[in-house]
Design a protein around this motif. Structure first.
Motif, PDB file in Angstrom:
ATOM      1  N   SER A  71       0.838  -1.197   0.000  1.00 23.25           N
ATOM      2  CA  SER A  71       0.000   0.000   0.000  1.00 23.25           C
ATOM      3  C   SER A  71       0.866   1.237   0.000  1.00 23.25           C
ATOM      4  N   THR A  72       0.304   2.347  -0.464  1.00 23.60           N
ATOM      5  CA  THR A  72       1.019   3.620  -0.506  1.00 23.60           C
ATOM      6  C   THR A  72       0.026   4.732  -0.302  1.00 23.60           C
ATOM      7  N   PRO A  73       0.425   5.832   0.341  1.00 21.83           N
ATOM      8  CA  PRO A  73      -0.498   6.945   0.530  1.00 21.83           C
ATOM      9  C   PRO A  73      -0.765   7.677  -0.747  1.00 21.83           C
ATOM     10  N   ALA A  74      -1.906   8.381  -0.791  1.00 18.63           N
ATOM     11  CA  ALA A  74      -2.255   9.150  -1.981  1.00 18.63           C
ATOM     12  C   ALA A  74      -1.289  10.293  -2.172  1.00 18.63           C
ATOM     13  N   ALA A  75      -1.120  10.697  -3.442  1.00 19.01           N
ATOM     14  CA  ALA A  75      -0.220  11.794  -3.765  1.00 19.01           C
ATOM     15  C   ALA A  75      -0.804  13.113  -3.270  1.00 19.01           C
ATOM     16  N   GLU A  76       0.091  14.054  -2.961  1.00 18.12           N
ATOM     17  CA  GLU A  76      -0.345  15.354  -2.507  1.00 18.12           C
ATOM     18  C   GLU A  76      -0.652  16.252  -3.685  1.00 18.12           C
ATOM     19  N   PRO A  77      -1.497  17.304  -3.489  1.00 14.77           N
ATOM     20  CA  PRO A  77      -1.817  18.213  -4.586  1.00 14.77           C
ATOM     21  C   PRO A  77      -0.571  18.939  -5.065  1.00 14.77           C
ATOM     22  N   THR A  78      -0.588  19.322  -6.349  1.00 15.14           N
ATOM     23  CA  THR A  78       0.535  20.051  -6.920  1.00 15.14           C
ATOM     24  C   THR A  78       0.240  21.535  -6.952  1.00 15.14           C
TER      25      THR A  78
ATOM     26  N   LEU B 149      13.122   0.471  -4.464  1.00 15.07           N
ATOM     27  CA  LEU B 149      12.545  -0.161  -5.650  1.00 15.07           C
ATOM     28  C   LEU B 149      11.026  -0.134  -5.650  1.00 15.07           C
ATOM     29  N   GLY B 150      10.455   0.986  -5.202  1.00 18.96           N
ATOM     30  CA  GLY B 150       9.032   1.198  -5.365  1.00 18.96           C
ATOM     31  C   GLY B 150       8.147   0.731  -4.235  1.00 18.96           C
ATOM     32  N   ARG B 151       8.731   0.250  -3.135  1.00 20.38           N
ATOM     33  CA  ARG B 151       7.876  -0.152  -2.007  1.00 20.38           C
ATOM     34  C   ARG B 151       7.314   1.069  -1.289  1.00 20.38           C
ATOM     35  N   HIS B 152       8.140   2.106  -1.152  1.00 19.33           N
ATOM     36  CA  HIS B 152       7.707   3.330  -0.491  1.00 19.33           C
ATOM     37  C   HIS B 152       8.159   4.532  -1.317  1.00 19.33           C
ATOM     38  N   TRP B 153       7.383   5.604  -1.249  1.00 22.51           N
ATOM     39  CA  TRP B 153       7.669   6.811  -2.026  1.00 22.51           C
ATOM     40  C   TRP B 153       7.660   8.030  -1.117  1.00 22.51           C
ATOM     41  N   THR B 154       8.548   8.983  -1.402  1.00 22.03           N
ATOM     42  CA  THR B 154       8.567  10.258  -0.692  1.00 22.03           C
ATOM     43  C   THR B 154       8.302  11.371  -1.695  1.00 22.03           C
ATOM     44  N   THR B 155       7.574  12.382  -1.252  1.00 17.90           N
ATOM     45  CA  THR B 155       7.219  13.506  -2.113  1.00 17.90           C
ATOM     46  C   THR B 155       8.280  14.583  -2.031  1.00 17.90           C
ATOM     47  N   GLY B 156       8.718  15.083  -3.200  1.00 14.23           N
ATOM     48  CA  GLY B 156       9.709  16.140  -3.230  1.00 14.23           C
ATOM     49  C   GLY B 156       9.195  17.413  -2.586  1.00 14.23           C
ATOM     50  N   SER B 157      10.114  18.214  -2.093  1.00 16.06           N
ATOM     51  CA  SER B 157       9.725  19.423  -1.365  1.00 16.06           C
ATOM     52  C   SER B 157       9.471  20.617  -2.270  1.00 16.06           C
ATOM     53  N   GLY B 158       9.838  20.534  -3.529  1.00 16.79           N
ATOM     54  CA  GLY B 158       9.693  21.673  -4.424  1.00 16.79           C
ATOM     55  C   GLY B 158       8.306  21.790  -5.025  1.00 16.79           C
ATOM     56  N   PRO B 159       7.997  22.950  -5.614  1.00 15.33           N
ATOM     57  CA  PRO B 159       6.711  23.130  -6.303  1.00 15.33           C
ATOM     58  C   PRO B 159       6.668  22.318  -7.589  1.00 15.33           C
ATOM     59  N   ALA B 160       5.473  22.140  -8.123  1.00 14.61           N
ATOM     60  CA  ALA B 160       5.312  21.386  -9.362  1.00 14.61           C
ATOM     61  C   ALA B 160       5.916  22.149 -10.532  1.00 14.61           C
TER      62      ALA B 160
ATOM     63  N   ARG C 233       5.522  -6.200  -8.663  1.00 10.03           N
ATOM     64  CA  ARG C 233       4.662  -5.030  -8.767  1.00 10.03           C
ATOM     65  C   ARG C 233       4.986  -4.053  -7.642  1.00 10.03           C
ATOM     66  N   ILE C 234       5.063  -2.763  -7.981  1.00 13.31           N
ATOM     67  CA  ILE C 234       5.413  -1.750  -6.999  1.00 13.31           C
ATOM     68  C   ILE C 234       4.178  -0.944  -6.608  1.00 13.31           C
ATOM     69  N   SER C 235       4.294  -0.189  -5.542  1.00 10.18           N
ATOM     70  CA  SER C 235       3.191   0.650  -5.101  1.00 10.18           C
ATOM     71  C   SER C 235       3.029   1.830  -6.045  1.00 10.18           C
ATOM     72  N   GLU C 236       1.826   2.349  -6.139  1.00 10.34           N
ATOM     73  CA  GLU C 236       1.506   3.440  -7.047  1.00 10.34           C
ATOM     74  C   GLU C 236       1.920   4.777  -6.417  1.00 10.34           C
ATOM     75  N   PRO C 237       2.846   5.500  -7.071  1.00  5.45           N
ATOM     76  CA  PRO C 237       3.343   6.735  -6.459  1.00  5.45           C
ATOM     77  C   PRO C 237       2.461   7.956  -6.679  1.00  5.45           C
TER      78      PRO C 237
END
Length: 415
Positions: free
Chosen positions: A49-56, A313-324, A270-274
């Motif tokens: 499982s992976t958390p939902a992506a944050e808004p851009t 390798l796709g098990r966990h994802w971190t969101t970048g700190s910069g703007p979109a 299969r990896i988690s959806e980023p």
């Protein structure tokens, strides 16, 4: 080392809808490492499982790097082949090493097809024409889709001898482009990349009733024996779909909103959806093992890209700190030289285009000036952690390279 991308750029996506972006293709040139020839014994594991992506959010206006003129030739090697065809323009590029590259394009001719291939052995200082597969190029637009049957759109070389030209079919050479042959039994090749001694081809086929199948095949680069990868064989999907990205000993396959990774001796997992609930692309780096995801959101003729990274390798994802990153709608290529060196290209005849590079993992971006008569960039790929290569749109007789992670660029005339 072949450029890595999400090229590969593969399928060219349509315009981005306001809520989501279709799966992007990466054109690819990246580092290679040995892999099993035919990974047909591995099962595909379910994703964590992976958390939902944050808004851009929109990105600030970037600062453009300086563009350097090409240096003077220094004792170029004698190249076999003929002269570069008059009027040649570049559509696709593949690097075998820092100095050897092949470019697919076309030039005016009396009898079609006018498809042409040129080669350099000195990093772009000099060029010679070599034989091309007897297949036409498809529509000029970099986002043209679907593929026309019996056409070639992209070129990839695994070694100086073993190469592929693909699109509405697959043509191969195993003697350095002296001769080409068509591989039978393959309809549309949506994407093709090489990792070590293995070539991966994303194939698709649609029936007259509108039912489409897509999946992943693999073959040793020394033979044209493409076989389905177990667990990823062609299956019914909503339309022609799929992309593969390779680099740094890692391969990523995307199909029907699912993604799979393969590295070294391990099987496909299969990896988690980023990017959920957004859509986007996952790119293997030319150097290192950190995966980068470009999560996309479209609005009012623009696309906004936010970056996620995975070091496992796709098990966990971190969101970048910069703007979109904001680019004109009409993405053509995404790539990663490393976890820090990222690049995205866009081209559209009406909306324009752009090429942006990040050297800090997506926290900040710099725009590369679009030259003269060009409206955008049809391709960008990474050859290493700091070496990038790009092509402008509309196609021109030039190749752009950077050995400074996009800070400065050299323009190589193809003539």
């Amino acid at each position: 080392m072949k450029p890595t991308g999400h090229h590969r750029t593969h399928r060219r996506p349509p315009l981005v809808a306001a809520a989501a972006l279709a799966v992007l293709f990466a054109a690819g040139c990246g580092g290679r490492a040995p892999l099993p020839m035919l990974p047909t014994t591995s099962a595909v594991a379910p994703p964590p499982s992976t958390p939902a992506a944050e808004p851009t959010t929109p990105a600030p206006t970037p600062t453009a790097p300086v563009v350097e003129p090409p240096g003077a030739p220094r004792h170029p090697p004698v190249l076999a082949g003929g002269p570069v065809p008059t009027g040649f323009t570049a559509r696709s590029v593949t690097f075998v090493s820092d100095r050897q590259a092949y470019v697919l394009g076309d030039a005016p001719c009396r009898r079609a097809p006018c498809t042409s291939v040129v080669r350099t052995l000195d990093g772009g200082r000099s060029w010679r024409g070599v034989p091309a597969p007897r297949a036409p190029l498809p529509a000029l637009a970099p986002t043209a889709w679907p593929e026309s049957r019996d056409t070639v759109r992209q070129i990839r070389f695994a070694t100086g001898r073993d190469g592929y030209a693909y699109g509405g079919g697959l043509w191969t050479t195993h003697n350095g482009a002296r001769t080409w042959r068509r591989v039978s039994g393959l309809d549309t090749v949506l994407d093709l990349e090489v990792d070590g001694r293995t070539a991966y081809a994303v194939v698709g086929h649609c029936t007259g009733l509108g039912e489409c199948h897509s999946g992943l095949l693999a073959s040793s680069v020394s033979a044209d024996m493409f076989r389905p990868v177990i667990g990823l064989a062609p299956r019914p999907v909503g339309g022609l779909d799929g992309a593969v990205s390779t680099g740094g000993g890692t391969s990523v396959f995307s199909l029907d909103h699912a993604r799979y990774v393969h590295r070294a001796a391990s099987g496909w997992t299969r990896i988690s959806e980023p990017c959920r609930p957004l859509d986007g692309s996952v790119v293997a780096p030319a150097s290192g093992s950190t995966l980068s995801a470009y999560c996309a959101e479209g609005a009012a003729g623009s696309v906004y890209l936010s970056i996620r990274h995975s070091t496992d390798l796709g098990r966990h994802w971190t969101t970048g700190s910069g703007p979109a990153l904001r680019l004109p709608n009409g993405l053509t290529a995404l790539t990663a030289g490393s976890a820090t060196t990222l690049a995205a290209a866009a081209a559209h005849p009406d909306l324009g285009g752009g090429l942006s590079v990040s050297r800090d993992g997506g926290r900040t971006w710099s725009a590369v000036p679009t030259p003269g008569k060009s409206t955008g960039w049809r391709y960008v790929g990474a050859r290493s952690a700091t070496a990038l290569v790009a092509l402008v749109d509309p196609p021109a007789p030039t190749l752009w390279t950077s050995d400074t992670a996009g800070r400065t660029w050299t323009v190589h005339p193809i003539r």
